[in-house]
Design an enzyme around this catalytic site. Structure first.
Site, PDB file in Angstrom:
ATOM      1  N   LYS A 112       0.824  -1.212   0.000  1.00 45.13           N
ATOM      2  CA  LYS A 112       0.000   0.000   0.000  1.00 45.13           C
ATOM      3  C   LYS A 112       0.854   1.257   0.000  1.00 45.13           C
ATOM      4  CE  LYS A 112      -4.379  -1.803   1.794  1.00 45.13           C
ATOM      5  NZ  LYS A 112      -5.462  -1.700   2.778  1.00 45.13           N
ATOM      6  N   LYS A 195      -4.955  -9.797  -5.699  1.00 46.73           N
ATOM      7  CA  LYS A 195      -6.263 -10.031  -5.087  1.00 46.73           C
ATOM      8  C   LYS A 195      -7.248  -8.933  -5.476  1.00 46.73           C
ATOM      9  CE  LYS A 195      -6.552  -7.680  -0.636  1.00 46.73           C
ATOM     10  NZ  LYS A 195      -7.957  -7.295  -0.575  1.00 46.73           N
ATOM     11  N   LYS A 198     -10.743  -3.500  -2.496  1.00 50.22           N
ATOM     12  CA  LYS A 198     -11.570  -2.292  -2.508  1.00 50.22           C
ATOM     13  C   LYS A 198     -10.756  -1.097  -2.952  1.00 50.22           C
ATOM     14  CE  LYS A 198     -14.424  -3.153   1.526  1.00 50.22           C
ATOM     15  NZ  LYS A 198     -13.413  -3.315   2.597  1.00 50.22           N
TER      16      LYS A 198
HETATM   17  P1  ATP Z   1      -8.589  -2.550   1.067  1.00 44.17           P
HETATM   18  O1  ATP Z   1      -8.087  -2.726  -0.342  1.00 44.17           O
HETATM   19  O2  ATP Z   1      -9.051  -1.156   1.372  1.00 44.17           O
HETATM   20  O3  ATP Z   1      -7.645  -3.103   2.100  1.00 44.17           O
HETATM   21  P2  ATP Z   1     -10.074  -4.972   1.021  1.00 44.17           P
HETATM   22  O4  ATP Z   1     -10.709  -5.249  -0.279  1.00 44.17           O
HETATM   23  O5  ATP Z   1      -8.788  -5.666   1.319  1.00 44.17           O
HETATM   24  O6  ATP Z   1      -9.927  -3.400   1.137  1.00 44.17           O
HETATM   25  P3  ATP Z   1     -10.835  -5.225   3.788  1.00 44.17           P
HETATM   26  O7  ATP Z   1     -11.939  -4.473   4.414  1.00 44.17           O
HETATM   27  O8  ATP Z   1      -9.429  -4.792   4.046  1.00 44.17           O
HETATM   28  O9  ATP Z   1     -11.110  -5.240   2.198  1.00 44.17           O
HETATM   29  O10 ATP Z   1     -10.953  -6.759   4.164  1.00 44.17           O
HETATM   30  C1  ATP Z   1     -12.119  -7.354   4.740  1.00 44.17           C
HETATM   31  C2  ATP Z   1     -11.950  -8.860   4.733  1.00 44.17           C
HETATM   32  O11 ATP Z   1     -12.034  -9.356   3.383  1.00 44.17           O
HETATM   33  C3  ATP Z   1     -10.598  -9.331   5.272  1.00 44.17           C
HETATM   34  O12 ATP Z   1     -10.816 -10.478   6.057  1.00 44.17           O
HETATM   35  C4  ATP Z   1      -9.814  -9.702   4.040  1.00 44.17           C
HETATM   36  O13 ATP Z   1      -8.847 -10.706   4.283  1.00 44.17           O
HETATM   37  C5  ATP Z   1     -10.916 -10.208   3.131  1.00 44.17           C
HETATM   38  N1  ATP Z   1     -10.561 -10.061   1.725  1.00 44.17           N
HETATM   39  C6  ATP Z   1     -10.289  -8.883   1.097  1.00 44.17           C
HETATM   40  N2  ATP Z   1     -10.026  -9.095  -0.199  1.00 44.17           N
HETATM   41  C7  ATP Z   1     -10.116 -10.443  -0.408  1.00 44.17           C
HETATM   42  C8  ATP Z   1      -9.961 -11.275  -1.549  1.00 44.17           C
HETATM   43  N3  ATP Z   1      -9.657 -10.759  -2.716  1.00 44.17           N
HETATM   44  N4  ATP Z   1     -10.139 -12.612  -1.397  1.00 44.17           N
HETATM   45  C9  ATP Z   1     -10.456 -13.141  -0.178  1.00 44.17           C
HETATM   46  N5  ATP Z   1     -10.620 -12.403   0.933  1.00 44.17           N
HETATM   47  C10 ATP Z   1     -10.464 -11.065   0.832  1.00 44.17           C
HETATM   48 MG    MG Z   2      -7.621  -5.067   3.002  1.00 38.97          MG
END
Ligand code: ATP
Ligand code: MG
Length: 332
Positions: A112, A195, A198
């Site tokens: 990040k 992955k 968001k």
């Molecule tokens: P950001 O990019 O802002 O970190 P994010 O998409 O990673 O957002 P989070 O709110 O950080 O979302 O994560 C919430 C949950 O979703 C966590 O348990 C994380 O491990 C899971 N998660 C996020 N992205 C994935 C993915 N691509 N596949 C499986 N699990 C995921």
């Molecule tokens: Mg995350």
């Protein structure tokens, strides 16, 4: 009952399919068997600048999506992280026990921060895994249901729980990650090497649960695959197709082998069309339920207030114990 804790950031409006399949789906299953605490982690969200009104709206929206995903406030505790001040209080103690070097090895920080440059990277983004340690240890969680990307942070939490216990005497439960292999990592549709995220995925790479079915269909149809034509699960050679198969398999409960057979001799187009329909059918009721919860913000806030009260009861007890162990003089 063993205890679980997890959280999701109100980073952007909608949850994506990675959040749901990797984490939130397990949360609703675990509320049946565990003493479960789930939170919207707004403190974590401000590690990257956020517009205040958007943060407020997205926090409610995240809570509505959690309820729409099947979390039942009578069977688990749903709350907002900033409503429980103990998180930041325990975080300070944990910062003082965490090595600068070990925090520097967190790959999510490296990812990040490398995208933003050092001058725009906040100290909060660097210490966010330590706040996460406090999040988990405050509830004496036995298990932490998350996606693969969070494994390193849960491992760090284990190290710190052991370190605190070793230095000050048994205080914290040492938690285990709870990560389901099949859905541990859902990949970006446009770049199946990273992955779905968001904050990092492009709009075309991410299936948002609140997207119109038309929109997600278009994204699935333009998902990056490979030049071969065979529909087969092979994460190394066919990451794009394997990702679509994983999504298909987990949303429908059909085994991967069965899907390979079903699509034997058929093209990628057929798989994408049918997966689009499946996703569309899944998200339609989810969107409707989310809208219902959002339509009554007072009721939603009441759920969160009750959740915060239940969470604080546990968190304050753990914090008091930790303060005493560390040697802070009790306030008279
Ligand atoms: P950001 O990019 O802002 O970190 P994010 O998409 O990673 O957002 P989070 O709110 O950080 O979302 O994560 C919430 C949950 O979703 C966590 O348990 C994380 O491990 C899971 N998660 C996020 N992205 C994935 C993915 N691509 N596949 C499986 N699990 C995921
Ligand atoms: Mg995350």
């Amino acid at each position: 009952r063993p205890r679980v804790l997890s959280g999701i950031q109100p980073t952007s409006g909608s949850f994506h399919l990675g959040n749901y399949l990797g984490a939130v789906r397990q949360w609703s299953a675990l509320q049946e068997t565990h003493d479960a605490f789930y939170m919207v982690v707004d403190l974590h969200a401000i590690t990257i600048p956020k517009d205040p009104q958007e943060l407020r709206d997205n926090t409610r929206l995240a809570a509505a999506q959690l309820l729409a995903s099947g979390l039942d406030p009578d069977r688990c505790t749903v709350f907002v992280q900033s409503h429980v001040p103990e998180h930041t209080q325990l975080s300070w103690i944990m910062e003082c026990l965490t090595g600068f070097g070990e925090a520097s090895r967190m790959t999510q920080f490296k990812d990040k921060s490398s995208k933003q440059g050092a001058d725009r990277t906040s100290v909060g983004l660097f210490t966010y895994p330590v706040l996460q340690i406090a999040d988990i240890l405050l509830y004496q969680a036995n298990q932490v249901p998350v996606g693969e990307d969070q494994r390193q942070h849960v491992e760090l939490t284990r190290d710190l729980a052991l370190r605190f216990n070793g230095r000050y005497g048994a205080t914290f439960t040492v938690p285990e990650p709870y990560i389901l292999k099949e859905t541990a990592k859902i990949y970006d549709l446009q770049d199946p090497a990273i992955k779905m995220s968001k904050s990092a995925s492009t709009p075309k790479g991410i299936i948002n649960l609140l997207d119109e079915p038309k929109v997600s269909a278009k994204k699935i149809k333009s998902a990056v695959t490979d030049t071969d034509t065979v529909i087969r699960f092979d994460e190394d050679k066919k990451p794009g197709i394997s990702n679509l198969l994983t999504i298909y398999s987990t949303l429908t409960g059909t085994g991967i082998a069965e899907l390979e057979q079903k699509y034997d001799g058929k093209g990628y187009g057929a798989l994408k069309t049918e997966l689009s329909e499946i996703v569309g059918e899944w998200v339609a009721p989810f969107r409707a339920r989310t809208q219902e919860y959002l339509a009554d913000p007072a009721a939603l806030d009441a759920v969160l207030a009750k959740g915060a009260e239940k969470a604080r009861a546990v968190a304050s007890e753990t914090l008091a114990l930790a303060y005493d162990r560390v040697g802070f003089l009790p306030a008279a």
